[in-house]
Design a protein around this motif. Sequence first.
Motif, PDB file in Angstrom:
ATOM      1  N   ASP A  90       0.841  -1.189   0.000  1.00  0.00           N
ATOM      2  CA  ASP A  90       0.000   0.000   0.000  1.00  0.00           C
ATOM      3  C   ASP A  90       0.880   1.244   0.000  1.00  0.00           C
ATOM      4  OD1 ASP A  90      -1.805   2.004   0.313  1.00  0.00           O
ATOM      5  OD2 ASP A  90      -2.576   1.350   2.253  1.00  0.00           O
ATOM      6  N   GLU A  92       0.192   4.261  -0.244  1.00  0.00           N
ATOM      7  CA  GLU A  92      -0.442   5.482   0.251  1.00  0.00           C
ATOM      8  C   GLU A  92      -0.202   5.710   1.738  1.00  0.00           C
ATOM      9  OE1 GLU A  92      -1.838   7.583  -1.880  1.00  0.00           O
ATOM     10  OE2 GLU A  92      -1.244   6.141  -3.434  1.00  0.00           O
ATOM     11  N   ARG A  93       0.505   4.837   2.386  1.00  0.00           N
ATOM     12  CA  ARG A  93       0.731   4.975   3.823  1.00  0.00           C
ATOM     13  C   ARG A  93       1.623   6.180   4.115  1.00  0.00           C
ATOM     14  NH1 ARG A  93       0.363  -0.081   7.214  1.00  0.00           N
ATOM     15  NH2 ARG A  93      -0.784  -1.606   5.963  1.00  0.00           N
ATOM     16  N   SER A  94       1.398   6.778   5.281  1.00  0.00           N
ATOM     17  CA  SER A  94       2.242   7.884   5.720  1.00  0.00           C
ATOM     18  C   SER A  94       3.592   7.345   6.162  1.00  0.00           C
ATOM     19  CB  SER A  94       1.581   8.622   6.880  1.00  0.00           C
ATOM     20  OG  SER A  94       1.512   7.779   8.030  1.00  0.00           O
ATOM     21  N   ARG A  98       4.532   3.658   7.567  1.00  0.00           N
ATOM     22  CA  ARG A  98       5.497   2.795   6.890  1.00  0.00           C
ATOM     23  C   ARG A  98       6.581   2.335   7.860  1.00  0.00           C
ATOM     24  NH1 ARG A  98       7.385   6.824   2.715  1.00  0.00           N
ATOM     25  NH2 ARG A  98       9.066   5.309   2.386  1.00  0.00           N
TER      26      ARG A  98
END
Length: 235
Positions: A90, A92-94, A98
């Motif tokens: 994914d 889109e994780r910050s 992460r």
Amino acid sequence: MPALPSNFLQQSPPRHATGDETRARLIVAATEVFIQDGFRAARVQDIARRAGVRLSAINYHFGGKEGLYRAVLGHHAKQALESRPLSSPDGERSLPERFGFAVEALVGRMLGNGVQTGLGQLMLRELMNPTDLLETLIEHFTLPQARQMLALLREVVGPRVPDEVLFRCLISILGQCVVFMPGRPMIERMAPGILQGESVNRRIARHVARFSWAGLMAVREAWTEPGDNENDATS
């Protein structure tokens, strides 16, 4: 995903295409014996007995004890890379998410489902009593994973932090993830129940991530301005 060389990751591909079940049973039995006795003291007779196969099956499928040991290391390294990758698919994780994901993967590789994993125990065995395969394990598994973590840590602390300080940060994080395995008897004596429960890995990982994130923020702040801590890299 970092890959190991085929002759390591693929368990020194057997010379015979048949006998998948036998090879799998030997991998399981050999893992137990190598962890319990270490490579040098392990007896192939014990491995074959545990696997419920003839002794000749080890030579037939793996070419001998060393080939079987290489296969065991390759099996657990591959399993770690596939089931507990350091980065999430994914994208889109910050950045904090992460980082937390990577820490949880490291903890999971060592503790599995609240117990010691084959990879963690085998690596400890290798560090305490190295074999000729330790260099292969370090070069093709440990170092690529370390580089991946260092790249993530660089994003967290910024470009001004010296490489040596970054390495110290990585070693500190790894130490927190690993200590719960060899230190389990002492930890349970000091804090009974701390390693119990279905969510033990998640609790440990969250603590290590939060604790380490705060430390990384302190490191980042200390190196915010040019010239700050210019003598700290080697002190």
